[in-house]
Write an enzyme that holds these catalytic residues in place. Structure first.
Site, PDB file in Angstrom:
ATOM      1  CD  GLN A 152     -38.754  17.096  13.042  1.00 36.10           C
ATOM      2  OE1 GLN A 152     -37.991  16.697  13.963  1.00 36.10           O
ATOM      3  NE2 GLN A 152     -39.550  15.961  13.155  1.00 36.10           N
ATOM      4  CE  LYS A 171     -32.356  25.040  19.603  1.00 37.27           C
ATOM      5  NZ  LYS A 171     -32.173  23.845  20.152  1.00 37.27           N
ATOM      6  CE1 TYR A 220     -40.410  22.095  24.614  1.00 37.30           C
ATOM      7  CE2 TYR A 220     -39.476  20.542  26.025  1.00 37.30           C
ATOM      8  CZ  TYR A 220     -39.634  20.833  24.691  1.00 37.30           C
ATOM      9  OH  TYR A 220     -39.617  20.326  23.626  1.00 37.30           O
ATOM     10  CG  ASN A 223     -30.522  16.986  26.504  1.00 39.26           C
ATOM     11  OD1 ASN A 223     -30.858  16.621  27.211  1.00 39.26           O
ATOM     12  ND2 ASN A 223     -30.108  18.423  26.737  1.00 39.26           N
ATOM     13  CG  ASN A 246     -45.382  23.575  21.773  1.00 46.76           C
ATOM     14  OD1 ASN A 246     -45.125  24.513  20.488  1.00 46.76           O
ATOM     15  ND2 ASN A 246     -44.411  23.662  22.958  1.00 46.76           N
ATOM     16  CE  LYS A 254     -42.163  19.332  21.611  1.00 43.99           C
ATOM     17  NZ  LYS A 254     -41.960  19.870  20.029  1.00 43.99           N
TER      18      LYS A 254
END
Length: 301
Positions: free
Chosen positions: A73, A178, A140, A169, A91, A144
């Site tokens: 995760q 966060k 980002y 989301n 990532n 991914k």
């Protein structure tokens, strides 16, 4: 006690101190897994049997023995980060090495990892895994997609299972750490509680597919039992505008907050409409999200 631990299924969870990872560890712990949690110092403390607040490279793989499943995760999810090198390191490169080490040293052959519906960009909705081409808008999302490509090759080359879950989301409790990266639902609730103005990008009619964190955890558990590798959407399947969400939360909290519209300074990297087709996840994972946005918001409140 030692005999009991040896008989338990062993799960390693990365990003375990984060939002989704915290809830996943709790579910696995309650379900009787031996949970090895990997996370950071400045986040939540998860339910687990072993907690390592260490970079992946520092993990004592030789002490883990066999790992039945890895739930990956962890990620750098700063969508405003412009450096692809930074995103690739966090990532793609680091988790790639993690997967290799877990296979080679711990005989782990079952991997479930977090991907993102951001890889679809501004393609036509609903997003369909097998039909909608990837068109990421930022570093980002590119990272991914690159990790999905690695995981697919890794699974084929090593005859292991790797399932990527393209999250829409996600929102729910335990997001506080966060800050500005917390979900807009969380941020709107906090503003409403304080009767502060709520800033939305003009004109507030951008649409998002929201999914409550408990449903996301169910998707991970279902994926862990699936026999084959693959990519699956994880959303509720129905988008809501920011205007709708904000007005709903204002009404539920009886807040005096008002909407303030502001310009978006990165419109070329911004998704205006997200909605995930859940047909493949329904059919293959037997995953059906249960919590609507209004119900999830009510649960948070």
């Amino acid at each position: 006690r030692r005999v009991l631990f040896r008989s338990m299924k062993k799960a390693l969870v990365t990003g375990a101190t984060g939002f989704i990872g915290y809830h996943l560890c709790k579910r696995l712990y309650q379900d009787g897994y031996f949970v090895i949690a990997v996370g950071r110092n400045d986040e939540n403390t998860p339910f687990c049997h072993k907690l390592y607040r260490e970079p992946f490279d520092n993990l004592p793989f030789n002490s883990f023995k066999e790992i039945d499943i890895c739930f990956h995760q962890a990620a750098n999810n700063n969508t405003l980060e412009s450096s692809l090198d930074i995103m690739q390191q966090a990532n793609v490169i680091e988790p790639s090495n993690l997967f290799r080490n877990l296979l080679q040293q711990n005989n782990c052959k079952n991997f479930v990892y977090a991907s993102s519906c951001s890889i679809y960009g501004n393609q036509q909705t609903p997003f369909v895994e097998t039909k909608t081409p990837a068109k990421p808008l930022n570093s980002y999302a590119v990272s991914k997609l690159n990790f999905e490509n690695f995981a697919n090759d890794f699974a084929i080359e090593n005859n292991v299972k790797a399932i990527g879950l393209r999250y829409s989301n996600v929102y729910g409790p335990n997001e506080e750490h966060k800050g500005k990266r917390a979900s807009m639902i969380h941020q709107i609730i906090q503003k409403c509680k304080d009767n502060k103005p709520i800033e939305l990008f003009e004109n507030g009619e951008q649409l998002r597919d929201w999914i409550y964190v408990d449903d996301v955890i169910d998707a991970n558990i279902k994926a862990s039992s699936c026999n084959d590798s693959g990519i699956f959407n994880v959303g509720y399947g129905r988008p809501y505008s920011f205007n709708y969400l904000t007005n709903t939360i204002i009404g539920m909290t009886h807040s005096s907050s008002k909407i303030k519209y502001i310009a978006c300074n990165f419109s070329d990297k911004y998704q205006y409409h997200t909605a995930a087709s859940m047909n493949k996840s329904n059919k293959i994972l037997d995953f059906y999200p249960e919590i609507s946005a209004s119900e999830g918001i009510r649960m948070m409140l």
